[in-house]
Motif scaffolding. Structure first.
Motif, short mmCIF file in Angstrom:
data_model
loop_
_atom_site.label_atom_id
_atom_site.label_comp_id
_atom_site.label_asym_id
_atom_site.label_seq_id
_atom_site.Cartn_x
_atom_site.Cartn_y
_atom_site.Cartn_z
N VAL A 56 0.85 -1.20 0.00
CA VAL A 56 0.00 0.00 0.00
C VAL A 56 0.89 1.25 0.00
N ARG A 57 0.58 2.17 -0.89
CA ARG A 57 1.38 3.38 -1.02
C ARG A 57 0.54 4.64 -0.82
N LYS A 58 1.26 5.72 -0.53
CA LYS A 58 0.64 7.03 -0.35
C LYS A 58 -0.25 7.41 -1.55
N GLY A 59 -1.39 7.96 -1.29
CA GLY A 59 -2.27 8.45 -2.37
C GLY A 59 -3.20 7.39 -2.93
N GLU A 60 -2.96 6.12 -2.63
CA GLU A 60 -3.83 5.08 -3.18
C GLU A 60 -5.16 5.03 -2.41
N ILE A 61 -6.20 4.64 -3.14
CA ILE A 61 -7.50 4.46 -2.47
C ILE A 61 -7.56 3.03 -1.93
N VAL A 62 -7.79 2.91 -0.64
CA VAL A 62 -7.90 1.59 -0.02
C VAL A 62 -9.32 1.45 0.53
N ALA A 63 -10.04 0.46 0.01
CA ALA A 63 -11.40 0.24 0.50
C ALA A 63 -11.33 -0.59 1.77
N LEU A 64 -12.11 -0.17 2.76
CA LEU A 64 -12.08 -0.84 4.06
C LEU A 64 -13.49 -1.30 4.41
N LEU A 65 -13.61 -2.59 4.68
CA LEU A 65 -14.92 -3.16 5.00
C LEU A 65 -14.80 -3.89 6.34
N MET A 66 -15.14 -3.19 7.39
CA MET A 66 -15.00 -3.78 8.73
C MET A 66 -16.17 -3.32 9.60
N GLN B 15 -16.57 1.43 3.68
CA GLN B 15 -17.72 0.73 3.09
C GLN B 15 -18.69 0.24 4.15
N ASN B 16 -19.93 0.27 3.76
CA ASN B 16 -21.02 -0.11 4.64
C ASN B 16 -21.13 -1.65 4.71
N VAL B 17 -21.06 -2.20 5.92
CA VAL B 17 -21.05 -3.66 6.07
C VAL B 17 -22.36 -4.33 5.69
N ARG B 18 -23.42 -3.52 5.52
CA ARG B 18 -24.70 -4.14 5.15
C ARG B 18 -24.88 -4.27 3.64
N LEU B 19 -23.92 -3.77 2.86
CA LEU B 19 -24.10 -3.82 1.41
C LEU B 19 -23.97 -5.25 0.91
N THR B 20 -24.60 -5.51 -0.23
CA THR B 20 -24.43 -6.83 -0.85
C THR B 20 -23.07 -6.83 -1.55
N VAL B 21 -22.59 -8.02 -1.89
CA VAL B 21 -21.29 -8.11 -2.54
C VAL B 21 -21.33 -7.37 -3.88
N HIS B 22 -22.48 -7.40 -4.52
CA HIS B 22 -22.64 -6.69 -5.79
C HIS B 22 -22.42 -5.18 -5.59
N ASP C 61 -15.15 14.21 29.48
CA ASP C 61 -15.97 13.83 28.32
C ASP C 61 -15.57 12.48 27.75
N CYS C 62 -16.59 11.69 27.45
CA CYS C 62 -16.37 10.40 26.80
C CYS C 62 -17.59 10.19 25.90
N TRP C 63 -17.34 9.86 24.65
CA TRP C 63 -18.41 9.80 23.65
C TRP C 63 -18.79 8.36 23.39
N LEU C 64 -20.05 8.04 23.57
CA LEU C 64 -20.52 6.68 23.30
C LEU C 64 -20.76 6.54 21.79
N ALA C 65 -19.97 5.66 21.18
CA ALA C 65 -20.06 5.47 19.73
C ALA C 65 -20.77 4.17 19.43
N ALA C 66 -22.04 4.29 19.03
CA ALA C 66 -22.81 3.09 18.68
C ALA C 66 -23.30 3.19 17.24
N VAL C 67 -22.87 4.24 16.56
CA VAL C 67 -23.19 4.40 15.14
C VAL C 67 -21.96 3.93 14.35
N PRO C 68 -22.17 3.45 13.12
CA PRO C 68 -21.04 2.85 12.40
C PRO C 68 -19.93 3.85 12.03
#
Ligand code: ATP
Ligand code: MG
Length: 490
Positions: A50-60, A83-90, A186-193
């Motif tokens: 992986v190099r600088k400037g490249e687009i890396v898609a992340l699905l986690m 990427q949204n984990v609920r998407l279909t593979v298509h 302060d502590c932020w509860l993160a339950a949104v994706p």
């Protein structure tokens, strides 16, 4: 003019290394530990190629691992496509192709798609096993550089890749803190994706402010209430469906006063929900924002929640906002398109010069949402322009009808869309999910609407359904409502 800052996590780990950056149910990490983990991962990513400037898609899915990965990719200078984990593979593959991503990093459960896809793919476990290469780390973040790409949720059409710069995230975080302030505890509860801007912006604020994040995944109303009750968190981001569930679970109880901000966004907030919160002294900040503005750009402070009930408040400090109709500025209370300008606003859409030109004119971003401001400048969002129902020449905002249905005691969720009608062109049609154990007939609901709405706004048909179509951000997908109509009635 300064157009860069030090790398945020690096600087944070230098300034307050011992502070807790992130908690999960069974793990916690300080900023120093998060920084170390990001360096390690950056070395492995570099070994992968992986190099600088490249687009890396992340699905986690939300996890500390995902947080480390986002920072590691930024340490290398890669552009992270979330990427949204609920998407279909298509849909996922479509995004990979549309974006021209060079790499696909996926949680282990998506490893099965590896061989079907032309883009080099690696699972997070495989990446962990790689050796580390030495790699120059980005010591500065340049405000004009693209940090992340997020496809809009496609609520109204084909998704578009929104370019979010480091500057957009910085100014979003600054705008938010100038509004909400920052307390030592302060502590932020993160339950949104984190693949959605509401979640990612919490991570950005965390490293910029030096604020802890408490991460929960998946969202669970009971657990969220327990965490708030325990006094571990002071703020939380929610969409109305989440808040609704939390309130039902909360029953007669209310939150401790140290819980100071329930940031409510993502869509219109039903008035009855806001009223319950007001009665329980739950400090709801209603917000208005979108992927293109790197999170909220207007908020309503709780002190106005009674007098300005239903408003999304005033713009954040760095944001200018106006309402435009027929090419001119609208008057107070006159509905028109919401148009905004500010350093948190996107440069445009990836590979979509036409869509970009259409959306950004003279430096102003045309949101596609309809709203109005009152004489004091408080914003009221009416609806999306594309969801407008035009019936016999009258404009009908589905959100207004949904709000009425939601104020009925038996209704849990409501969605309204237009259906074709020979006489009127379009007429409103409603879909309703009833509260557990409640009964109401469509005739009763229609009669209720008749007492609250002008005749042309009363839904011509009401369907009682088990579930409304929502996307990963729990937003109502109005254009999919029509699929709920039984085939013989379409
Ligand atoms: P797409 O652009 O593909 O249709 P999307 O607009 O749903 O997807 P997001 O950027 O996640 O994707 O959502 C932003 C939209 O959510 C806003 O443009 C607006 O329509 C709606 N929204 C956000 N806040 C509010 C609010 N307070 N009241 C009403 N609608 C809101
Ligand atoms: Mg949108």
């Amino acid at each position: 003019m300064y157009t860069s800052t030090p790398n945020w996590l690096m600087q944070r780990a230098f300034l307050t290394p011992e502070r807790i950056a992130i908690y999960s149910e069974n793990e916690q990490k300080t900023f120093a530990q998060l920084h170390e983990a990001a360096i390690k991962k950056a070395g492995k990513l570099a070994h992968l190629g992986v190099r600088k400037g490249e687009i890396v898609a992340l699905l986690m899915r939300n996890s500390i691992n995902m947080v480390e990965m986002i920072h590691a990719l930024h340490y290398i200078g890669a552009v992270v496509l979330l990427q949204n984990v609920r998407l279909t593979v298509h849909e996922l593959v479509w995004q990979l192709q549309d974006s021209g991503a060079k790499w696909w990093i996926v949680g282990d459960e998506w490893g099965v798609y590896k061989d079907e896809i032309a883009v080099p793919t690696i699972t997070t476990s495989e990446l962990e096993k790689l050796p580390q290469d030495d790699v120059p780390l980005q010591e500065q973040y340049h405000f004009d550089d693209i940090a992340t790409i997020m496809y809009t949720s496609g609520t109204t059409g084909k998704p578009k890749g929104v370019l979010q710069t480091y500057g957009n995230h910085w100014w979003s975080a600054v705008g938010s803190v100038l509004n909400l302030g920052l307390y030592e505890n302060d502590c932020w509860l993160a339950a949104v994706p984190f693949f959605h801007v509401s979640g990612l912006s919490i991570l950005m604020r965390s490293v910029i402010y030096g604020m802890s994040v408490y991460m929960m995944d998946p969202f669970d109303a009971k657990k969220a209430n327990e965490i708030i009750m325990s006094g571990k968190v002071t703020m939380m981001s929610v969409v109305s469906a989440m808040l609704q569930q939390m309130l039902s679970q909360l029953g007669e109880r209310t939150y401790p006063c140290m819980f100071r901000c329930m940031l409510l966004g993502g869509g219109p907030a039903p008035k009855p929900l806001l009223e319950v919160c007001r009665d329980k002294n739950i400090p709801v900040y209603q917000t208005y924002g979108m992927t293109e503005t790197a999170s909220q750009m207007a908020t309503l402070a709780p002190e106005y929640s009674i007098t300005k009930l239903g408003s999304a408040g005033k713009p954040l400090f760095p944001v200018q906002l106006r309402i435009e109709t027929e090419g001119r500025a609208a008057r107070s209370y006159e509905a028109g398109e919401i148009v905004v300008k500010g350093p948190n606003v996107t440069k445009g859409y990836l590979h979509r010069p036409e869509a970009t030109e259409k959306a950004i004119r003279d430096g102003w971003f045309y949101t596609g949402d309809i709203g109005y401001v009152d004489e004091e400048g408080f914003l009221y969002v009416l609806d999306r322009r594309s969801d407008l129902i035009i019936s016999g020449g009258e404009n009908i905002y589905p959100a207004e009808i949904e709000a009425v249905l939601l104020s009925h005691e038996a209704v849990e969720e409501a969605g309204v869309t237009g259906i074709a009608d020979e006489r009127w062109g379009q007429v409103p049609c409603a879909f309703v999910k009833l509260k557990n154990g409640c009964v109401a007939t469509t005739e009763q609901l229609t009669a209720f609407c008749q007492t609250q709405l002008a005749k042309y706004k009363v839904p011509k048909r009401i369907y009682i359904v088990d579930e409304l179509p929502r996307n990963a951000a729990k937003k109502l997908l109005r254009r999919e409502l029509l699929h709920l109509i039984p085939k013989d009635q379409r």
